[in-house]
Write a protein that holds these residues in place. Structure first.
Motif: not given
Length: 589
Positions: A68-86
């Motif tokens: 925890x002190x040296x390495x803080x991690x997060x997971x962002x589970x993304x929905x299907x992306x759209x916009x620009x590249x679609x």
């Protein structure tokens, strides 16, 4: 491996996918409408083809907990992306934009829910995670929409494509080279998801919080800009016989545009009206596909049928009264509808010879609005959506055009407007319409779309290569998708075939030349031999002719004495006959 050497704390955000949830059991089996939230992440179960993703998520979460002190991690589970590249939805945008199919495919029943997020909203989520370091280390990044595959595709089709969808079996999707197994897995996912953390705790200035369907106009705009897909609108003007249609076709091929001729547009519009008013048998399958609750659509269709019938009757009556011709009122309506159609709005068009007059151009492209009435502005207001960006005026003298038509083969002229009387009539009409101050070209000058003039007589070449080259130089590069793999293969195949044909022709020409040279050599050899024989014969005759006097002299003066000496030699038979003969002849002489 590097964690031990970190001098300060590092932040690591893994952008994952909702596909690591794809096989999760519903939060409440009795109520399928209850959505997954961020807190359910511990019970998530990945799609079989996305096990690497869930394993990566677990590893990153574990490293964040143990250091925890040296390495803080997060997971962002993304929905299907759209916009620009679609992203994964690009397949539907592309086939819609290309206008090559009457309907956009929906795989399966299309009732599966697909969580989505605009790429800029995903970026905003990541920024918030980096800035605020939330307590929860697993974050769902999805917008607040709950759209099915069918709703998404229908929306894309309506705003980019033909406006229709077609349900096809999932296995047929594999026939497309543009879709991978991963694409299909993502398109067939069925998840209802809500992100309480993003909605309640993050400070996001949403680009598309309500999802793709509600923000489709902006999404389409971004899609076209990001991929350089801009429509290209060209008007080709010129007298009859100057080659407008041929050049328009070449431009359409080069830029992948739609060739618009008023005659074709009228025929197509009448055919469409007849199709709308024709009685249709109800198809039980289609009714089932669309589902219930489409009363509004049915009412609208009923109104459309009535309107179409009225317009069709009026058009047919007008044509009967005008010997098959149609008044400008109807032509302009059909042309305007055509130019506003999705294919023309997407790729663009080459307008071939219409409008012909200032009034037609003004009525076709004019942007009608109440606030401009009474305005003193001399520049007409025009509709940028349908007005050409480039005006090409092909010019040529009457003499040049008449000579060109006269030299056309009878088979080409038969049944066209290039017969002598019709052509001269059309040419005279064109000259009349283009001599006043209010010509169709004046209209474009007034709205500051200045025509490019090309003298066809100066650039006369059978295949219009120089003319098309001039126009392309003015217009610039195509603004659409590049060649597909199939088109590239086809072009390569054609080039290879042309190369083989050329090589075969060159080889045949070389062989022909060698055969000619060989035949010439043989002919020369025979001629030389004949000549040599003749020379020999003539030399022989000359020698024979020259030897006659000598022979006569020998026969007369030498041979009698020689014969006498030989006879004497035979009688005596000396030991040395030659010496005896010499002495005898000397004695006789």
């Amino acid at each position: 491996m590097e964690i031990e050497h970190f001098a300060t704390q590092k932040l690591f955000i893994l952008i994952s996918t909702i596909m690591s949830w794809a096989k999760s059991k519903p939060p409440d089996p009795e109520d399928p409408e209850i959505a997954f939230t961020d807190e359910d992440y511990r019970r998530r179960k990945a799609h079989p083809n996305f096990t690497d993703h869930i394993n990566a998520e677990k590893l990153i979460l574990k490293l964040g907990k143990t250091n925890k002190r040296k390495f803080s991690t997060y997971i962002v589970a993304s929905g299907h992306q759209y916009g620009a590249g679609e992203g994964v939805l690009h397949y539907f945008f592309k086939i819609g934009w290309l206008s090559e199919t009457p309907a956009i495919p929906v795989f399966g029943d299309g009732n599966n829910f697909i969580p989505t997020i605009h790429i800029l909203d995903l970026a905003a989520v990541l920024q918030n995670v980096a800035d605020h370091r939330p307590k929860s280390h697993y974050i769902l990044a999805v917008d607040s929409s709950m759209h099915t595959l069918q709703e998404l595709v229908k929306c894309i089709s309506k705003n980019v494509g033909p406006g229709k969808i077609e349900k096809i079996p999932t296995e047929n999707a594999f026939l497309s080279k543009d879709l991978t197994q991963m694409h299909l897995d993502m398109l067939l996912v069925n998840l209802r998801m809500e992100s309480g953390l993003v909605k309640e705790s993050f400070n996001i200035k949403w680009v598309a919080q309500e999802g793709l369907v509600e923000n489709i106009e902006q999404i389409v705009k971004e899609y076209k800009q990001s991929r350089g897909l801009l429509s290209l609108k060209i008007f080709v003007h010129g007298p009859p016989g100057v080659g407008k249609s041929t050049i328009a076709e070449e431009l359409c091929k080069h830029y992948k545009l739609h060739h618009i001729k008023s005659k074709d547009v009228i025929s197509e519009a009448i055919a469409n009206l007849e199709e709308i008013v024709a009685p249709k048998e109800l198809d039980a399958d289609n009714v089932g596909e669309e589902g219930e609750g489409d009363d509004g659509e049915e009412e609208e269709q009923g109104e459309n049928v009535e309107e179409a019938q009225e317009l069709l009757d009026a058009v047919k009556e007008n044509m009967e009264q005008n010997a098959g011709q149609l008044d400008d009122e109807y032509i302009l309506k059909f042309m305007k509808d055509k130019l506003k159609s999705m294919p023309c709005r997407n790729q663009g068009y080459v307008l071939d010879g219409f409008p012909e007059t200032y009034e037609q151009a003004n009525d076709l492209f004019n942007l009608e609005s109440e606030d401009e009435q009474g305005a003193k502005s001399k520049i007409p207001k025009y509709d940028t959506l349908i007005t050409p960006e480039f005006v090409i005026s092909l010019t040529a003298s009457d003499e040049f055009l008449i000579n060109r038509i006269i030299n056309l083969p009878e088979s080409v002229v038969a049944g066209t407007h290039y017969t002598q009387d019709q052509f001269l009539q059309a040419l005279n009409l064109f000259r009349e319409l283009n001599t006043d101050d209010k010509t169709v070209l004046n209209y474009f000058d007034e709205i500051e779309i200045h025509p490019q003039f090309i003298d066809v007589a100066k650039l006369e070449d059978p295949e219009n290569r120089f003319i098309v080259k001039e126009i392309i130089k003015e217009i610039g590069e195509p603004r659409n998708y590049g060649l597909t793999d199939e088109e590239k293969e086809e072009l390569e195949r054609q080039a290879a075939e042309e190369r083989l044909v050329k090589e075969a022709q060159e080889k045949a020409e070389q062989e022909r030349k060698e055969a000619e040279e060989r035949a010439e050599r043989m002919a020369n050899w025979e001629e030389w031999n004949k000549h040599l024989e003749e020379v020999k014969r003539q030399e022989q005759e000359l020698l024979e002719a020259q030897s006659v006097p000598l022979r006569n002299y020998l026969m007369r003066n030498v041979m009698p004495t020689l014969m006498q000496g030989i006879n004497e030699c035979c009688r005596i038979r000396p030991d040395d006959p030659v010496d005896f003969l010499v002495r005898t002849l000397h004695h006789i002489s």
